[in-house]
Design a protein around this motif. Structure first.
Motif, PDB file in Angstrom:
ATOM      1  N   SER A 111      74.059  11.182  39.162  1.00 26.62           N
ATOM      2  CA  SER A 111      73.559  12.699  38.225  1.00 26.62           C
ATOM      3  C   SER A 111      74.738  14.268  39.133  1.00 26.62           C
ATOM      4  N   GLY A 112      75.673  14.403  40.010  1.00 26.13           N
ATOM      5  CA  GLY A 112      76.090  14.278  40.589  1.00 26.13           C
ATOM      6  C   GLY A 112      77.770  14.466  40.260  1.00 26.13           C
ATOM      7  N   GLY A 113      77.973  13.823  40.005  1.00 22.57           N
ATOM      8  CA  GLY A 113      79.061  13.989  39.442  1.00 22.57           C
ATOM      9  C   GLY A 113      80.231  12.132  39.869  1.00 22.57           C
ATOM     10  N   VAL A 114      79.200  11.481  41.004  1.00 24.57           N
ATOM     11  CA  VAL A 114      80.042  10.915  41.925  1.00 24.57           C
ATOM     12  C   VAL A 114      80.293   9.636  40.961  1.00 24.57           C
ATOM     13  N   THR A 115      81.650   8.644  40.460  1.00 21.06           N
ATOM     14  CA  THR A 115      81.873   8.303  39.425  1.00 21.06           C
ATOM     15  C   THR A 115      82.382   6.486  40.740  1.00 21.06           C
ATOM     16  N   LYS A 116      82.219   5.635  39.971  1.00 21.64           N
ATOM     17  CA  LYS A 116      82.547   4.403  40.696  1.00 21.64           C
ATOM     18  C   LYS A 116      83.308   2.804  38.927  1.00 21.64           C
ATOM     19  N   TYR A 117      84.443   2.483  39.369  1.00 23.20           N
ATOM     20  CA  TYR A 117      84.693   1.391  38.512  1.00 23.20           C
ATOM     21  C   TYR A 117      85.101   0.490  38.858  1.00 23.20           C
ATOM     22  N   ALA A 118      84.887  -0.689  38.029  1.00 21.33           N
ATOM     23  CA  ALA A 118      85.987  -1.674  38.201  1.00 21.33           C
ATOM     24  C   ALA A 118      87.231  -1.597  38.444  1.00 21.33           C
ATOM     25  N   ASP A 119      87.739  -2.980  38.986  1.00 17.04           N
ATOM     26  CA  ASP A 119      88.961  -2.845  39.787  1.00 17.04           C
ATOM     27  C   ASP A 119      89.759  -2.964  38.097  1.00 17.04           C
ATOM     28  N   SER A 120      89.184  -4.252  37.246  1.00 22.24           N
ATOM     29  CA  SER A 120      90.260  -3.739  36.029  1.00 22.24           C
ATOM     30  C   SER A 120      90.369  -2.934  34.924  1.00 22.24           C
ATOM     31  N   VAL A 121      89.418  -2.099  35.195  1.00 21.76           N
ATOM     32  CA  VAL A 121      89.628  -0.900  34.661  1.00 21.76           C
ATOM     33  C   VAL A 121      89.919   0.584  34.925  1.00 21.76           C
ATOM     34  N   LYS A 122      90.205   0.374  36.112  1.00 20.33           N
ATOM     35  CA  LYS A 122      90.448   1.708  36.586  1.00 20.33           C
ATOM     36  C   LYS A 122      91.997   1.945  36.415  1.00 20.33           C
ATOM     37  N   GLY A 123      91.646   3.472  36.076  1.00 15.35           N
ATOM     38  CA  GLY A 123      92.869   3.973  35.707  1.00 15.35           C
ATOM     39  C   GLY A 123      93.189   4.207  34.144  1.00 15.35           C
ATOM     40  N   ARG A 124      92.444   3.037  32.836  1.00 18.76           N
ATOM     41  CA  ARG A 124      92.651   2.776  31.845  1.00 18.76           C
ATOM     42  C   ARG A 124      90.983   3.718  31.413  1.00 18.76           C
ATOM     43  N   PHE A 125      89.863   3.402  31.988  1.00 21.74           N
ATOM     44  CA  PHE A 125      88.642   3.876  31.866  1.00 21.74           C
ATOM     45  C   PHE A 125      87.902   4.847  32.391  1.00 21.74           C
ATOM     46  N   THR A 126      87.803   6.130  31.580  1.00 22.92           N
ATOM     47  CA  THR A 126      87.026   7.029  32.645  1.00 22.92           C
ATOM     48  C   THR A 126      86.045   7.219  31.380  1.00 22.92           C
ATOM     49  N   ILE A 127      84.880   7.525  32.566  1.00 21.42           N
ATOM     50  CA  ILE A 127      83.347   7.721  32.307  1.00 21.42           C
ATOM     51  C   ILE A 127      82.747   9.192  32.639  1.00 21.42           C
ATOM     52  N   SER A 128      82.387   9.428  31.689  1.00 19.08           N
ATOM     53  CA  SER A 128      81.656  11.473  31.732  1.00 19.08           C
ATOM     54  C   SER A 128      80.268  11.492  31.686  1.00 19.08           C
ATOM     55  N   ARG A 129      79.621  12.329  31.862  1.00 18.24           N
ATOM     56  CA  ARG A 129      78.728  12.809  31.618  1.00 18.24           C
ATOM     57  C   ARG A 129      78.348  13.973  31.014  1.00 18.24           C
ATOM     58  N   ASP A 130      76.988  14.551  30.560  1.00 23.51           N
ATOM     59  CA  ASP A 130      76.384  16.106  30.100  1.00 23.51           C
ATOM     60  C   ASP A 130      74.936  15.451  29.656  1.00 23.51           C
ATOM     61  N   ASN A 131      74.805  16.287  31.329  1.00 18.51           N
ATOM     62  CA  ASN A 131      73.660  16.450  31.892  1.00 18.51           C
ATOM     63  C   ASN A 131      72.148  16.961  31.048  1.00 18.51           C
ATOM     64  N   ASP A 132      73.016  17.635  30.285  1.00 16.00           N
ATOM     65  CA  ASP A 132      71.823  18.543  29.588  1.00 16.00           C
ATOM     66  C   ASP A 132      71.487  17.757  28.601  1.00 16.00           C
ATOM     67  N   LYS A 133      72.271  17.027  27.973  1.00 18.75           N
ATOM     68  CA  LYS A 133      71.849  16.027  26.582  1.00 18.75           C
ATOM     69  C   LYS A 133      71.371  14.253  27.532  1.00 18.75           C
ATOM     70  N   ASN A 134      70.996  14.359  28.408  1.00 17.49           N
ATOM     71  CA  ASN A 134      71.149  12.926  28.478  1.00 17.49           C
ATOM     72  C   ASN A 134      71.986  11.955  29.051  1.00 17.49           C
ATOM     73  N   ALA A 135      73.478  11.986  28.510  1.00 19.42           N
ATOM     74  CA  ALA A 135      74.591  11.365  27.637  1.00 19.42           C
ATOM     75  C   ALA A 135      75.660  11.205  28.576  1.00 19.42           C
ATOM     76  N   VAL A 136      75.768   9.808  28.556  1.00 19.45           N
ATOM     77  CA  VAL A 136      76.744   9.314  29.068  1.00 19.45           C
ATOM     78  C   VAL A 136      78.121   8.863  28.322  1.00 19.45           C
ATOM     79  N   TYR A 137      79.703   8.839  28.619  1.00 21.86           N
ATOM     80  CA  TYR A 137      80.432   8.289  27.611  1.00 21.86           C
ATOM     81  C   TYR A 137      81.413   7.549  28.657  1.00 21.86           C
TER      82      TYR A 137
END
Length: 113
Positions: free
Chosen positions: A51-77
């Motif tokens: 919820s503070g915006g700290v991200t973690k990625y699997a090595d296989s997707v780093k540089g290709r995938f981006t995770i984000s979220r909207d706390n107001d909507k309780n949503a993750v993308y």
């Protein structure tokens, strides 16, 4: 309840975005993320974001995938670029609140020409 959407069929090298929203109100301090499970394989972590915006990625997707979220909507993308056939899997949304863990129903992502 977690509701995922946005999966589908895409050609190698293409892009896709999956979304997940938690219904109802949830505790503001939490971690949301995506896991995936390919046929015959174990479920694996793709990416998480606190919820503070700290991200973690699997090595296989780093540089290709981006995770984000909207706390107001309780949503993750999850924005997936430069997709590869090995990214084909059912993608599951995940929510962790302290020691409680919730899973969405999964959305199929198929990367094929």
């Amino acid at each position: 309840q977690l509701q995922a959407s946005g999966g589908g069929l895409v050609q190698p090298g293409g892009s896709l975005r999956v979304s997940c929203a938690a219904s109802g109100s949830i505790f503001s301090v939490n971690k949301m993320g995506w896991y995936r499970q390919a046929p015959g394989k174990q479920r694996e972590l793709v990416a998480t974001i606190t919820s503070g915006g700290v991200t973690k990625y699997a090595d296989s997707v780093k540089g290709r995938f981006t995770i984000s979220r909207d706390n107001d909507k309780n949503a993750v993308y999850l924005q997936m670029n430069r997709l590869k056939p090995e990214d084909t899997a059912v993608y599951y949304c995940n929510l962790v609140i302290v020691t409680l863990e919730y899973w969405g129903q999964g959305t199929q992502v198929t990367v094929s020409s």
